[in-house]
Design an enzyme around this catalytic site. Structure first.
Site, PDB file in Angstrom:
ATOM      1  CG  HIS A  77       1.460  -4.821   7.759  1.00  0.00           C
ATOM      2  ND1 HIS A  77      -0.031  -4.713   7.380  1.00  0.00           N
ATOM      3  CD2 HIS A  77       1.541  -4.914   6.817  1.00  0.00           C
ATOM      4  CE1 HIS A  77      -0.334  -4.866   5.988  1.00  0.00           C
ATOM      5  NE2 HIS A  77       1.153  -4.991   5.448  1.00  0.00           N
ATOM      6  CG  HIS A 239       2.720  -2.028   1.544  1.00  0.00           C
ATOM      7  ND1 HIS A 239       2.163  -1.611   2.794  1.00  0.00           N
ATOM      8  CD2 HIS A 239       2.396  -2.959   1.644  1.00  0.00           C
ATOM      9  CE1 HIS A 239       1.359  -2.566   3.569  1.00  0.00           C
ATOM     10  NE2 HIS A 239       1.532  -3.533   2.646  1.00  0.00           N
ATOM     11  CG  ASP A 243       3.885  -6.079   2.686  1.00  0.00           C
ATOM     12  OD1 ASP A 243       3.601  -6.521   3.741  1.00  0.00           O
ATOM     13  OD2 ASP A 243       2.993  -6.391   1.372  1.00  0.00           O
ATOM     14  CG  HIS A 266       3.374 -12.070   2.318  1.00  0.00           C
ATOM     15  ND1 HIS A 266       4.021 -11.389   2.820  1.00  0.00           N
ATOM     16  CD2 HIS A 266       2.252 -10.782   1.753  1.00  0.00           C
ATOM     17  CE1 HIS A 266       2.984 -10.113   2.686  1.00  0.00           C
ATOM     18  NE2 HIS A 266       2.361 -10.384   2.226  1.00  0.00           N
TER      19      HIS A 266
HETATM   20 ZN   LIG Z   1       1.044  -5.747   3.151  1.00  0.00          ZN
END
Ligand SMILES: [Zn+2]
Length: 321
Positions: A77, A239, A243, A266
């Protein structure tokens, strides 16, 4: 447009999402070409970890950089906020193994960086121009993928599909991949998880600092648990893009291409970042000099130098319900 750093040192104390403990953090100016570096100041001697795709060693709950012995977790973030204001170089000193979670979005980080101010350095910025498509597919679930294609207009298209959760459901969004677009349309989107995930993490001693103040929590039976509601109806996919931008910021250069991701995370974001380094045939690194600063490359580098240049920032970040 030149490389940037913060104009002065800023300090922040917050709570680690998993430890639940206070985390002290300082962001210092840094020289051109030094990149973003995290320094674990609680370890003796201090350990410096370069923000780079090759520093990624775990992506299970967040993006973790470093080694088993010395790492910093949940860097994405802040990395996304640094991208938003075009800050390429900074030293981030932190006295814990994870970054403060703040409100689960990038807005507090942007406000903090804006307080520090942005300083232009005497060094040209580089960008990665995509020449050939590259793709990463999850071998265990081939419906999950991320790819990047050549495109005149830098863009990102992201889709998610939570069939078991009616509130999240399927969401898809395409946005231009610029610093300004990040500040305006993505920075306010908060981390989300299901109530079942919270129970699982708590049973393993994790998410001790987690609360409805720093995450959206969705229950399969009771729906949204945050009484203040969502900041946008599609806050979930926003969001995910936040990311992704934070993870790709590990490359240290913006990307000129079209990123397309479906049900990624991720693991896939950082795998694409590694591929962009390894596949040199598919990527051209170009330096943006004063000569070509009026070209389409300059549009890609639409990084505001202050939040006052982003009129929609304050209204979007405060929207709830
Ligand atoms: Zn996040």
């Amino acid at each position: 447009m030149n490389q940037r750093t913060v104009a002065r040192t800023i300090r922040h104390t917050g709570i680690g999402l998993h430890s639940g403990r206070p985390v002290h953090l300082e962001i210092h100016p840094a020289a051109a070409h030094s990149g973003i570096r995290f320094i674990r100041t609680d370890l003796s001697p201090h350990v410096e970890i370069v923000a780079h795709p090759h520093s990624v060693f775990d992506t299970a709950l967040a993006t973790r950089l470093g080694t088993e012995k010395a790492y910093v977790s949940t860097v994405e973030h802040l990395m996304a906020a640094l991208f938003g204001l075009g800050i390429d170089n900074a030293r981030v000193c932190v006295d814990a193994a994870e970054m403060p979670i703040v409100d689960g979005s990038a807005v507090p980080w942007l406000i903090l960086l804006d307080e520090a101010g942005v300083e232009e350095l005497e060094a040209a910025r580089s960008i990665r121009v995509i020449k050939k498509p590259l793709e990463v597919v999850d071998p265990r679930d081939p419906t999950r993928f991320i790819r990047v294609e050549p495109s005149k207009h830098p863009r990102i298209t992201y889709s998610i599909d939570f069939r078991n959760n009616a509130l999240i459901g399927s969401q898809s969004l395409t946005l231009s991949l610029t610093g300004r677009s990040f500040c305006e349309a993505l920075s306010h989107a908060r981390t989300f998880c299901t109530a079942e995930e919270v129970d699982f993490m708590r049973s393993r001693g994790l998410a001790r600092g987690g609360s409805l103040e720093n995450a959206i929590v969705v229950s399969r039976t009771e729906g949204l648990l945050n009484s203040s509601g969502l900041r946008a109806p599609d806050e979930f996919v926003r969001h995910k893009i936040l990311d992704c931008i934070g993870d790709l910021a590990l490359l240290g250069t913006p990307i000129s291409g079209h990123i397309i991701a479906h049900k990624a995370g991720h693991d896939l974001h950082t795998a694409l970042a590694k591929l962009l380094i390894e596949e040199s045939d598919a990527v051209e690194i170009r330096t943006v000099t004063a000569k070509n600063s009026r070209s389409s490359l300059a549009r890609l580098l639409d990084f505001p130098s202050s939040l006052s240049e982003v009129p929609d920032f304050s209204s979007l970040s405060l929207v709830t319900g």
